[in-house]
Motif scaffolding. Sequence first.
Motif, short mmCIF file in Angstrom:
data_model
loop_
_atom_site.label_atom_id
_atom_site.label_comp_id
_atom_site.label_asym_id
_atom_site.label_seq_id
_atom_site.Cartn_x
_atom_site.Cartn_y
_atom_site.Cartn_z
N ASP A 135 0.84 -1.20 0.00
CA ASP A 135 0.00 0.00 0.00
C ASP A 135 0.87 1.25 0.00
O ASP A 135 1.29 1.74 1.04
CB ASP A 135 -0.91 -0.01 1.23
N GLY A 136 1.18 1.74 -1.21
CA GLY A 136 1.99 2.94 -1.34
C GLY A 136 1.52 3.77 -2.51
O GLY A 136 0.32 3.87 -2.76
N THR A 137 2.46 4.35 -3.23
CA THR A 137 2.16 5.15 -4.42
C THR A 137 2.88 4.56 -5.62
O THR A 137 4.08 4.28 -5.55
CB THR A 137 2.61 6.61 -4.21
N ASN A 138 2.14 4.38 -6.70
CA ASN A 138 2.71 3.79 -7.91
C ASN A 138 3.60 4.80 -8.63
O ASN A 138 3.17 5.91 -8.95
CB ASN A 138 1.58 3.32 -8.82
N VAL A 139 4.86 4.43 -8.84
CA VAL A 139 5.82 5.30 -9.53
C VAL A 139 6.58 4.47 -10.56
O VAL A 139 6.48 3.25 -10.61
CB VAL A 139 6.82 5.94 -8.53
N ARG A 140 7.35 5.15 -11.38
CA ARG A 140 8.22 4.46 -12.35
C ARG A 140 9.61 5.10 -12.31
O ARG A 140 9.75 6.31 -12.44
CB ARG A 140 7.64 4.55 -13.76
N LEU A 141 10.60 4.26 -12.09
CA LEU A 141 11.98 4.71 -12.05
C LEU A 141 12.70 4.24 -13.30
O LEU A 141 12.58 3.08 -13.71
CB LEU A 141 12.71 4.16 -10.81
N THR A 142 13.46 5.14 -13.91
CA THR A 142 14.27 4.80 -15.07
C THR A 142 15.74 4.77 -14.65
O THR A 142 16.22 5.70 -14.00
CB THR A 142 14.09 5.82 -16.21
N THR A 143 16.42 3.69 -15.00
CA THR A 143 17.83 3.54 -14.61
C THR A 143 18.72 3.36 -15.84
O THR A 143 18.32 2.81 -16.85
CB THR A 143 18.00 2.32 -13.68
N ARG B 76 22.31 3.76 -12.28
CA ARG B 76 22.00 5.07 -11.72
C ARG B 76 20.55 5.47 -12.04
O ARG B 76 20.03 5.15 -13.10
CB ARG B 76 22.95 6.14 -12.27
N LEU B 77 19.96 6.18 -11.10
CA LEU B 77 18.59 6.68 -11.28
C LEU B 77 18.62 7.93 -12.13
O LEU B 77 19.31 8.90 -11.79
CB LEU B 77 17.98 6.98 -9.91
N VAL B 78 17.90 7.92 -13.26
CA VAL B 78 17.93 9.08 -14.16
C VAL B 78 16.56 9.75 -14.31
O VAL B 78 16.48 10.86 -14.84
CB VAL B 78 18.46 8.68 -15.55
N ARG B 79 15.49 9.09 -13.85
CA ARG B 79 14.18 9.70 -14.01
C ARG B 79 13.20 9.10 -13.00
O ARG B 79 13.23 7.89 -12.72
CB ARG B 79 13.64 9.47 -15.43
N VAL B 80 12.35 9.96 -12.44
CA VAL B 80 11.32 9.52 -11.49
C VAL B 80 9.97 10.03 -11.97
O VAL B 80 9.78 11.23 -12.15
CB VAL B 80 11.59 10.04 -10.06
N GLU B 81 9.04 9.10 -12.19
CA GLU B 81 7.70 9.47 -12.65
C GLU B 81 6.65 8.92 -11.69
O GLU B 81 6.90 7.97 -10.95
CB GLU B 81 7.44 8.88 -14.04
N LYS B 82 5.49 9.55 -11.70
CA LYS B 82 4.37 9.08 -10.89
C LYS B 82 3.20 8.75 -11.81
O LYS B 82 3.08 9.29 -12.91
CB LYS B 82 3.96 10.16 -9.88
N ARG B 83 2.34 7.87 -11.35
CA ARG B 83 1.23 7.41 -12.18
C ARG B 83 0.07 8.39 -12.15
O ARG B 83 -0.25 8.97 -11.12
CB ARG B 83 0.75 6.04 -11.71
N ARG B 84 -0.53 8.56 -13.31
CA ARG B 84 -1.76 9.33 -13.44
C ARG B 84 -2.83 8.39 -14.00
O ARG B 84 -2.56 7.61 -14.91
CB ARG B 84 -1.59 10.51 -14.40
N ASN B 85 -4.01 8.46 -13.46
CA ASN B 85 -5.11 7.62 -13.93
C ASN B 85 -6.17 8.48 -14.59
O ASN B 85 -6.34 9.66 -14.24
CB ASN B 85 -5.72 6.85 -12.76
N PRO B 86 -6.89 7.94 -15.57
CA PRO B 86 -7.89 8.74 -16.27
C PRO B 86 -8.99 9.23 -15.34
O PRO B 86 -9.38 8.52 -14.39
CB PRO B 86 -8.43 7.77 -17.33
N SER B 87 -9.46 10.44 -15.59
CA SER B 87 -10.57 10.99 -14.82
C SER B 87 -11.86 10.30 -15.23
O SER B 87 -11.90 9.53 -16.20
CB SER B 87 -10.69 12.50 -15.07
N LYS B 88 -12.92 10.58 -14.51
CA LYS B 88 -14.21 10.00 -14.84
C LYS B 88 -14.63 10.38 -16.26
O LYS B 88 -15.12 9.55 -17.02
CB LYS B 88 -15.27 10.47 -13.84
#
Length: 270
Positions: free
Chosen positions: A122-130, A134-146
């Motif tokens: 139970d956390g927050t969905n993110v995406r890390l690019t390596t 090395r970590l080069v990018r940090v993204e967070k998930r967006r879900n479609p609105s209603k």
Amino acid sequence: MDEVKGRGRPRKDPERLARWTPPEGWSRLVAWVSPEEKKALKRVAVEAEVSVADLVRALAAGLAGGAITHEELVGQVRKGMQVMEKIPTLFERDGDFRVVDRPRAECAWVFDGEGTPTEKLDGTNVRLTTRSGRLVRVEKRRNPSKAQKQQGITDGWYVDTDEHGPEDRWILTAARNTDVAGWPDGEHACEALGPRIQGNPLQLDEYRCVPFNLEIPAYGDVPRSYRELRDYLAELESRYAPGSLAEGIVFHHPDGRRAKIKRKDFPKSA
């Protein structure tokens, strides 16, 4: 000579705002909301000619004073929870938003014995690019609105985090605390966890990201019927944080489909 610009629109009553203190016994309520949710709140606040804070207080006051009934509020909350749901739950829900012994059609593959069961973190969905460990990018998930769902947009997407945005502070902390030295190059969907993320149900002392494709704990011999799952989850210990109960199970199909069930989804008297 350069023109000196003003500081923008002044507050209506700056002295009153600067001196205001909450009455004795009052408490502060803080909640994280998505940009879409924030815009929706602001839109209603503008129409009502109040601040977002006063809008929330008006809702609480209406409930406390009886102007808004419990049934009216709960009904709207359930609708909102249905919009927020990202991974389908295995079973249909009743009027109290608890699961009943009626499998969802889109989750039939789980009951056919397909998919790998893993611990639901139970956390927050993110995406890390390596790259090169090395970590080069940090993204967070967006879900479609209603509204987007009504247009046929059902899949979520990732957007970049804001290095200076307070709403992304803990996500970025978790990403920087994660050792990616041994990760292969590429994009890795993860769950960001930590003391200030989603209430920290596992009682973690530090922030970090757990990649779904590398470290999420898997379980064997997980039952797949309503009553067996209810009893199984009631005592299932977290493999990620031993000593705490696991929140639930996520089934992963080889083709990318997922389905979930949480301990708190079941009614207490089931």
